[in-house]
Scaffold this motif. Structure first.
Motif, PDB file in Angstrom:
ATOM      1  N   GLN A   1       0.824  -1.207   0.000  1.00  0.00           N
ATOM      2  CA  GLN A   1       0.000   0.000   0.000  1.00  0.00           C
ATOM      3  C   GLN A   1       0.859   1.258   0.000  1.00  0.00           C
TER       4      GLN A   1
ATOM      5  N   ARG B   1      -5.595   0.051  -3.140  1.00  0.00           N
ATOM      6  CA  ARG B   1      -6.250  -0.774  -2.131  1.00  0.00           C
ATOM      7  C   ARG B   1      -6.467  -2.198  -2.603  1.00  0.00           C
TER       8      ARG B   1
ATOM      9  N   TRP C   1      -5.002  -5.414  -0.740  1.00  0.00           N
ATOM     10  CA  TRP C   1      -5.934  -6.427  -0.246  1.00  0.00           C
ATOM     11  C   TRP C   1      -5.558  -7.809  -0.779  1.00  0.00           C
ATOM     12  N   THR C   2      -5.260  -7.877  -2.059  1.00  0.00           N
ATOM     13  CA  THR C   2      -4.927  -9.160  -2.689  1.00  0.00           C
ATOM     14  C   THR C   2      -3.638  -9.729  -2.121  1.00  0.00           C
TER      15      THR C   2
ATOM     16  N   MET D   1      -3.506  -5.250   8.900  1.00  0.00           N
ATOM     17  CA  MET D   1      -4.453  -4.853   7.859  1.00  0.00           C
ATOM     18  C   MET D   1      -5.710  -4.229   8.466  1.00  0.00           C
TER      19      MET D   1
ATOM     20  N   LEU E   1      -8.147  -2.182   6.223  1.00  0.00           N
ATOM     21  CA  LEU E   1      -8.396  -3.142   5.161  1.00  0.00           C
ATOM     22  C   LEU E   1      -9.215  -4.342   5.617  1.00  0.00           C
ATOM     23  N   LEU E   2      -9.268  -4.585   6.911  1.00  0.00           N
ATOM     24  CA  LEU E   2     -10.079  -5.642   7.495  1.00  0.00           C
ATOM     25  C   LEU E   2     -10.904  -5.039   8.625  1.00  0.00           C
TER      26      LEU E   2
ATOM     27  N   TYR F   1     -13.305  -8.620  -1.758  1.00  0.00           N
ATOM     28  CA  TYR F   1     -13.032  -7.180  -1.840  1.00  0.00           C
ATOM     29  C   TYR F   1     -14.275  -6.432  -2.321  1.00  0.00           C
TER      30      TYR F   1
ATOM     31  N   PRO G   1     -13.091  -2.510   1.387  1.00  0.00           N
ATOM     32  CA  PRO G   1     -12.264  -1.966   2.484  1.00  0.00           C
ATOM     33  C   PRO G   1     -11.728  -0.583   2.161  1.00  0.00           C
TER      34      PRO G   1
ATOM     35  N   THR H   1      -8.593   2.050   3.263  1.00  0.00           N
ATOM     36  CA  THR H   1      -7.348   2.230   3.999  1.00  0.00           C
ATOM     37  C   THR H   1      -7.406   3.524   4.782  1.00  0.00           C
TER      38      THR H   1
END
Length: 453
Positions: free
Chosen positions: A98, A104, A108-109, A321, A326-327, A441, A446, A448
């Motif tokens: 990131q 994002r 995420w991936t 994350m 992101l989570l 996703y 998500p 950031t």
């Protein structure tokens, strides 16, 4: 932008939780603990079978394959060491991705791909531990119950604290290390009895043969990347992370090469390649007095240690994350007494039980190795981007730009080799995992936080 402050205004070497009044992770890891953590992640149980497979390709020159593989793996290892000294954050590869690319979806991936690799590994290893424990103690309990008990034990240890997890890792790594040293010692009288440059091909050692062997033995070094996720819990990470990663990779190389020389000196390489447990065949011939249960016990320690380290890594990745948006935010909570991400540990436990109950997920584990090679490529190039960006903080361990570039190229070549020349099921499964990650996703969308934006 100041060299000491990241793009969101938070010093990269300071836990974000400490900034906003939350409990922070415990900085309890010194150079020796991280060295053991990295070494334990690499040794695992893979080397016990890998020597035989590599001997089938390289013959008595299998030791040379490990030397070449180390050079290839060390390129990415040096990149990770540099990034850990620059950005000691629990998000690991996800945070670095990131920060470098600001995308994002890519972050995420990467984060979920690394997490999937760790979780499938732990679930697989729980079953291996159960089978081996029942071989030692045939008490008539179903393996699934033993595997569940093992997951509860490891989960409790990860929750209890990073100090306790590191102590258990040191014990397990010592057993793994001493097990390999024992193989070397009992086979030492056989050294010098064979031509260490003899190979199956009448053409001698060729570049193609060496590359094939190096590709296979490269995977004995996977595990060093876990150290990036515990950098936030290191004391003086700018010094600790490079010492831990580089030192462990060099130590593993010496150990692997010595084991390889011993193995082909004791057992002919053609026979070694056919053996279901190559190092067990070596000890059976060189040390017939060694009881069979000793080898099983060493295997249990090796597999259990890898499971522990993968659990720690996955929990810190989930925590990082979540802290960066992101989570779900509850995953970023830190227990005030244990200073561990207890919510992340608990949620991952549920996922691990589900994976373990799913049965044989070996193909899934193989697929995540392909994803891990892709992550290595992305992280290597992230270092190049960050090195070229004005104002980025420098770490205590810097490498020239050609190191991550070559690291990315090597990982790309390995990925191509695995996809083009391997079983089609693993790439297909990797593609399915990516589709699932992208679907999640789209479902969760998500966001950031400013810390990584």
């Amino acid at each position: 932008m100041s060299d000491a402050v990241d793009r969101g205004g938070v010093p990269p070497d300071m836990p974000a939780g400490a900034q906003d009044g939350q409990h922070a992770l415990h900085r309890a890891i010194g150079p020796f603990q991280l060295f053991a953590y990295t070494l334990g992640g690499m040794l695992g149980a893979g080397i016990y079978g890998l020597v035989g497979r590599a001997a089938g390709d390289l013959g008595n020159a299998v030791w040379l394959g490990f030397a070449v593989a180390m050079v290839a793996a060390l390129l990415t290892g040096l990149s990770y060491a540099s990034l850990g000294s620059r950005y000691p954050r629990a998000g690991g590869a996800a945070y670095v991705t990131q920060r470098a690319y600001g995308m994002r979806l890519l972050t995420w991936t990467v984060g979920l791909a690394v997490m999937a690799s760790g979780l499938t590994s732990v679930a697989t290893q729980s079953r291996v531990v159960a089978v081996n424990l029942l071989a030692l103690f045939p008490v008539g309990v179903p393996p699934v119950i033993v595997a569940l008990g093992f997951l509860m034990l490891v989960g409790g240890l990860v929750f209890r604290g990073i100090r306790e997890s590191m102590a258990a890792n040191i014990v397990c790594t010592a057993v793994e290390f001493l097990g390999l040293v024992l193989v070397i010692l009992v086979g030492l009288p056989y050294w010098g009895s064979v031509d260490l440059l003899e190979v199956p091909s009448p053409d001698g050692i060729t570049a193609t043969m060496l590359l094939s062997g190096a590709i296979l033995t490269f995977f004995a070094f996977i595990g060093f990347e876990d150290s990036l996720n515990v950098a936030e819990e290191c004391r003086d990470p700018s010094r600790t992370v490079p010492i831990g990663i580089v030192g462990a990779m060099l130590a593993a190389t010496v150990l692997y090469m010595a084991v390889a020389v011993t193995a082909v000196s004791v057992v002919p390489y053609a026979e070694l390649a056919r053996a279901p447990s190559p190092l067990a065949a070596v000890t059976a011939r060189a040390a017939p007095w060694l009881p069979g249960w000793a080898y099983i016990a060493i295997t249990i320690f090796a597999v259990a240690n890898t499971a522990l380290l993968n659990y720690v890594t996955a929990s810190r990745l989930a925590y990082g994350m979540a802290r960066d948006g992101l989570l779900p935010k509850p995953l970023a909570r830190v227990h005030p007494a244990t200073r561990t991400p207890h919510v992340a540990v608990a949620v991952l436990f549920v996922l691990l039980v589900a994976l373990m109950l799913a049965g044989d997920i070996g193909q899934l584990a193989s697929a995540t190795v392909l994803l891990l090679l892709t992550v290595f490529m992305i992280v290597n190039m992230a270092l190049v981007v960050l090195q070229r960006r004005p104002g980025e903080p420098r770490g205590g361990f810097e490498v020239p730009a050609f190191v991550p570039v070559l690291g990315a190229l090597v990982c790309g070549a390995l990925l191509f080799n695995r996809v083009a020349g391997g079983d089609w099921r693993a790439p297909a499964m990797a593609g399915a995992i990516l589709v699932a990650i992208l679907a999640l996703y789209a479902l969760m969308r998500p966001r950031t936080t400013a810390r990584t934006a």
